[in-house]
Scaffold this motif. Structure first.
Motif, PDB file in Angstrom:
ATOM      1  N   LEU A  80       0.767  -1.306  -0.137  1.00 11.03           N
ATOM      2  CA  LEU A  80       0.082  -0.026   0.104  1.00 11.03           C
ATOM      3  C   LEU A  80       0.914   1.310   0.001  1.00 11.03           C
ATOM      4  CD1 LEU A  80      -2.878   0.979   0.150  1.00 11.03           C
ATOM      5  CD2 LEU A  80      -2.687   0.999   2.739  1.00 11.03           C
ATOM      6  N   VAL A  81       0.630   2.384  -0.758  1.00 12.57           N
ATOM      7  CA  VAL A  81       1.338   3.365  -0.832  1.00 12.57           C
ATOM      8  C   VAL A  81       0.394   4.568  -0.744  1.00 12.57           C
ATOM      9  CG1 VAL A  81       3.314   2.415  -2.033  1.00 12.57           C
ATOM     10  CG2 VAL A  81       1.304   3.409  -3.516  1.00 12.57           C
ATOM     11  N   ARG A  82       0.953   5.540  -0.262  1.00 12.77           N
ATOM     12  CA  ARG A  82       0.268   6.913  -0.167  1.00 12.77           C
ATOM     13  C   ARG A  82       1.164   7.894  -1.135  1.00 12.77           C
ATOM     14  NH1 ARG A  82       1.222   8.549   5.116  1.00 12.77           N
ATOM     15  NH2 ARG A  82      -0.701   7.545   5.908  1.00 12.77           N
ATOM     16  N   PHE A  83       0.486   8.732  -2.079  1.00 13.48           N
ATOM     17  CA  PHE A  83       1.396   9.065  -3.051  1.00 13.48           C
ATOM     18  C   PHE A  83       0.390  10.561  -3.432  1.00 13.48           C
ATOM     19  CE2 PHE A  83      -1.401   6.650  -5.318  1.00 13.48           C
ATOM     20  CZ  PHE A  83      -1.636   7.221  -6.646  1.00 13.48           C
ATOM     21  N   ASN A  84       1.204  11.472  -4.146  1.00 11.18           N
ATOM     22  CA  ASN A  84       0.425  12.704  -4.646  1.00 11.18           C
ATOM     23  C   ASN A  84       0.609  12.580  -6.190  1.00 11.18           C
ATOM     24  OD1 ASN A  84       0.192  15.387  -5.832  1.00 11.18           O
ATOM     25  ND2 ASN A  84       0.423  16.141  -3.959  1.00 11.18           N
ATOM     26  N   PRO A  85      -0.696  12.527  -6.727  1.00 17.45           N
ATOM     27  CA  PRO A  85      -0.652  12.199  -8.320  1.00 17.45           C
ATOM     28  C   PRO A  85       0.130  13.107  -9.184  1.00 17.45           C
ATOM     29  CG  PRO A  85      -3.075  12.373  -7.323  1.00 17.45           C
ATOM     30  CD  PRO A  85      -1.835  12.791  -6.388  1.00 17.45           C
ATOM     31  N   ASP A  86       0.499  14.141  -8.706  1.00 18.99           N
ATOM     32  CA  ASP A  86       1.451  15.035  -9.422  1.00 18.99           C
ATOM     33  C   ASP A  86       2.782  14.710  -8.982  1.00 18.99           C
ATOM     34  OD1 ASP A  86      -0.443  16.633 -10.258  1.00 18.99           O
ATOM     35  OD2 ASP A  86      -0.887  17.728  -8.423  1.00 18.99           O
ATOM     36  N   ARG A  87       3.372  13.804  -7.927  1.00 21.53           N
ATOM     37  CA  ARG A  87       4.491  13.436  -7.664  1.00 21.53           C
ATOM     38  C   ARG A  87       4.858  12.084  -7.494  1.00 21.53           C
ATOM     39  NH1 ARG A  87       3.711  17.895  -4.568  1.00 21.53           N
ATOM     40  NH2 ARG A  87       3.709  16.477  -2.528  1.00 21.53           N
ATOM     41  N   LEU A  88       4.686  10.985  -8.633  1.00 20.83           N
ATOM     42  CA  LEU A  88       4.281   9.729  -8.419  1.00 20.83           C
ATOM     43  C   LEU A  88       5.752   9.079  -7.809  1.00 20.83           C
ATOM     44  CD1 LEU A  88       2.564   8.984 -11.678  1.00 20.83           C
ATOM     45  CD2 LEU A  88       1.723   9.313  -9.588  1.00 20.83           C
ATOM     46  N   ASP A  89       6.945   9.761  -8.077  1.00 17.63           N
ATOM     47  CA  ASP A  89       8.088   9.121  -7.340  1.00 17.63           C
ATOM     48  C   ASP A  89       8.071   9.258  -5.989  1.00 17.63           C
ATOM     49  OD1 ASP A  89       8.697   7.880  -9.894  1.00 17.63           O
ATOM     50  OD2 ASP A  89       9.946   9.410 -10.332  1.00 17.63           O
ATOM     51  N   ASP A  90       7.450  10.293  -5.490  1.00 18.38           N
ATOM     52  CA  ASP A  90       7.512  10.548  -3.996  1.00 18.38           C
ATOM     53  C   ASP A  90       6.576   9.952  -3.202  1.00 18.38           C
ATOM     54  OD1 ASP A  90       8.466  11.553  -1.747  1.00 18.38           O
ATOM     55  OD2 ASP A  90       7.329  13.521  -2.205  1.00 18.38           O
ATOM     56  N   GLU A 229      -3.275  13.824  -1.344  1.00 16.92           N
ATOM     57  CA  GLU A 229      -2.697  12.625  -1.537  1.00 16.92           C
ATOM     58  C   GLU A 229      -3.853  11.409  -1.458  1.00 16.92           C
ATOM     59  OE1 GLU A 229       0.147  12.375   1.831  1.00 16.92           O
ATOM     60  OE2 GLU A 229       1.718  12.633   0.483  1.00 16.92           O
ATOM     61  N   ARG A 230      -3.634  10.270  -2.460  1.00 22.87           N
ATOM     62  CA  ARG A 230      -4.509   9.245  -2.285  1.00 22.87           C
ATOM     63  C   ARG A 230      -3.677   7.924  -2.308  1.00 22.87           C
ATOM     64  NH1 ARG A 230      -6.667   7.537  -7.945  1.00 22.87           N
ATOM     65  NH2 ARG A 230      -6.799   5.570  -6.716  1.00 22.87           N
ATOM     66  N   TYR A 231      -4.179   6.814  -2.325  1.00 26.72           N
ATOM     67  CA  TYR A 231      -3.714   5.659  -2.212  1.00 26.72           C
ATOM     68  C   TYR A 231      -3.640   4.739  -3.282  1.00 26.72           C
ATOM     69  CZ  TYR A 231      -4.108   6.949   2.931  1.00 26.72           C
ATOM     70  OH  TYR A 231      -3.756   7.613   3.994  1.00 26.72           O
ATOM     71  N   GLY A 232      -2.957   3.820  -3.200  1.00 27.14           N
ATOM     72  CA  GLY A 232      -2.643   3.014  -4.224  1.00 27.14           C
ATOM     73  C   GLY A 232      -1.772   1.784  -3.967  1.00 27.14           C
TER      74      GLY A 232
END
Length: 395
Positions: A80-90, A229-232
């Motif tokens: 599970l990851v928390r990420f910002n769609p504008d900064r996928l690598d972070d 942020e969202r999850y993926g």
């Protein structure tokens, strides 16, 4: 070498069944975290689609060379990851709460504390248990009067690794960075008559799915704000794949499949081997569920003495204690033979195994254990069942 990372960004809530029989009414318990085999199957499907010319038609032929080649593709995840769609690598990786951590409300200060659990013999000979002979019970390292409390289900990987290395944290710090639960989306469906293209009376059913989209902050009131942020999910593999659309889970709901920067989070510290040999012991903490032939016990350990040699190694160890939650059902659908897979019992992610060393550990053995699947069967290891990290421990 598993050094490629891919982010799964869902376009709709994703359906992952709990393994219970279908019912007309769904509940939040029907939506479960995806098993490693789910993303392993997705990676293999993407490999076939993007490199179709490399494979022949092996449908129904289990011994076909190309079929075996596909099954040998290794992957690790999903995480599970928390990420910002504008900064996928972070992105921030989240893993299930370690089983050697307990949320405990103190009766004295009325506060919830984060308490460490560790192997420890009973203080009195009058105390006993039905544990296998030689297995130490796991006990609280702080003596508090009160009762266990609920808390976040997922920790950041940074906190997980630091906790297993012996660092202490406050309950509030874990709450601030972790995740209590994923949002559940329940949908009602109707059966459509293929001839009339209209609904059939009384033919209703529901599905429960994981909603990984942006989450609402605070209460559902005026002035509501959504998280940036969202999850993926992120999955690691050795395959070179390109950005695409993919289906993960049931009902063929779509997700973006995007290559992202592979993090070096699963790298042991330089002095870990020295600490393990000095302490004459270590622990294995599961980041993904593991499947063993003997229930909770790996096949390379003797059932009576709890002793054995680590996989592909001459290092001799003895199992001292185990902290695990309830067993996890593992099943699925085999698209080659076109029938359900047999249900098996797995040890859930977050479980901790403590070992004492009979002989010294070497660098090669440590590298074979660190961030590698430790399940008994080779196919389960290819699927990513039992990815574990190692920590030094002293009995």
């Amino acid at each position: 070498m598993i050094n490629q990372a891919y982010l799964i960004e869902s376009l709709a809530p994703l359906v992952f069944r709990s393994g219970k029989p279908f019912g007309s009414v769904a509940s939040a318990q029907d939506a479960t975290f995806p098993l490693p085999s789910a993303t392993a199957g997705m990676i293999r499907a993407m490999q076939i689609e993007q490199h179709a010319g490399q494979y022949q038609d092996y449908q129904g032929r289990l011994n076909h060379e190309d079929y075996q080649k596909i099954l040998s593709i290794q992957s690790q995840g999903p995480f599970l990851v928390r990420f910002n769609p504008d900064r996928l690598d972070d992105y921030t990786i989240l893993v299930p709460k370690p089983a050697n951590a307990l949320y405990f409300e103190s009766r004295e200060d009325k506060k919830t504390h984060l308490v460490r659990l560790a192997p420890n013999a009973f203080d009195s000979e009058r105390c006993g248990s039905d544990l296998p002979t030689g297995l130490l019970p796991v006990q609280m390292q702080k003596k508090l009067k009160g009762k266990p409390q609920s808390g976040v289900t997922y920790w950041t990987l940074e906190h997980f690794l630091a906790w297993q290395q012996g660092q202490e944290f406050s309950f509030e710090s874990i709450e601030a960075t972790g995740l209590k639960t994923l949002a559940i989306d329940i949908r009602t469906h109707v059966k459509i008559d293929s001839t009339s293209a209209s609904s059939e009376d009384g033919k209703l059913f529901q599905t429960a799915s994981l909603d990984l989209n942006h989450q609402l902050q605070g209460q559902r009131i005026a002035g509501k704000k959504w998280d940036d942020e969202r999850y993926g999910f992120v999955v690691f593999t050795e395959q070179q794949l390109t950005q695409d659309l993919a289906t993960l889970g049931g009902e063929r709901r779509l997700s973006y499949f995007k290559p992202v920067k592979s993090t070096q989070y699963l790298k042991p510290s330089d002095d870990l081997l020295e600490k393990i040999n000095q302490n004459k012991g270590f622990s294995l903490s599961l980041l993904t569920p593991a499947v063993f032939e003997n229930g909770y016990l790996p096949a390379w350990l003797d059932h009576n003495t709890l002793c054995g040699k680590l996989p592909q190694s001459d290092v001799e160890v003895k199992l001292e204690s185990v902290a695990i939650d309830r067993w996890l059902p593992v099943s699925g659908w085999d698209s080659i033979v076109w029938k359900p897979k047999a249900t098996r019992k797995a040890v859930g992610a977050g479980a901790v195994y403590w070992f004492s060393l009979t002989t010294q550990m070497d660098e090669e053995t440590l590298q074979q254990l660190w961030a590698k699947p430790i399940s008994d069967h080779s196919q389960d290891r290819n699927d990513g069942f039992g990815v574990a990290i190692v920590s030094a421990w002293s009995k």
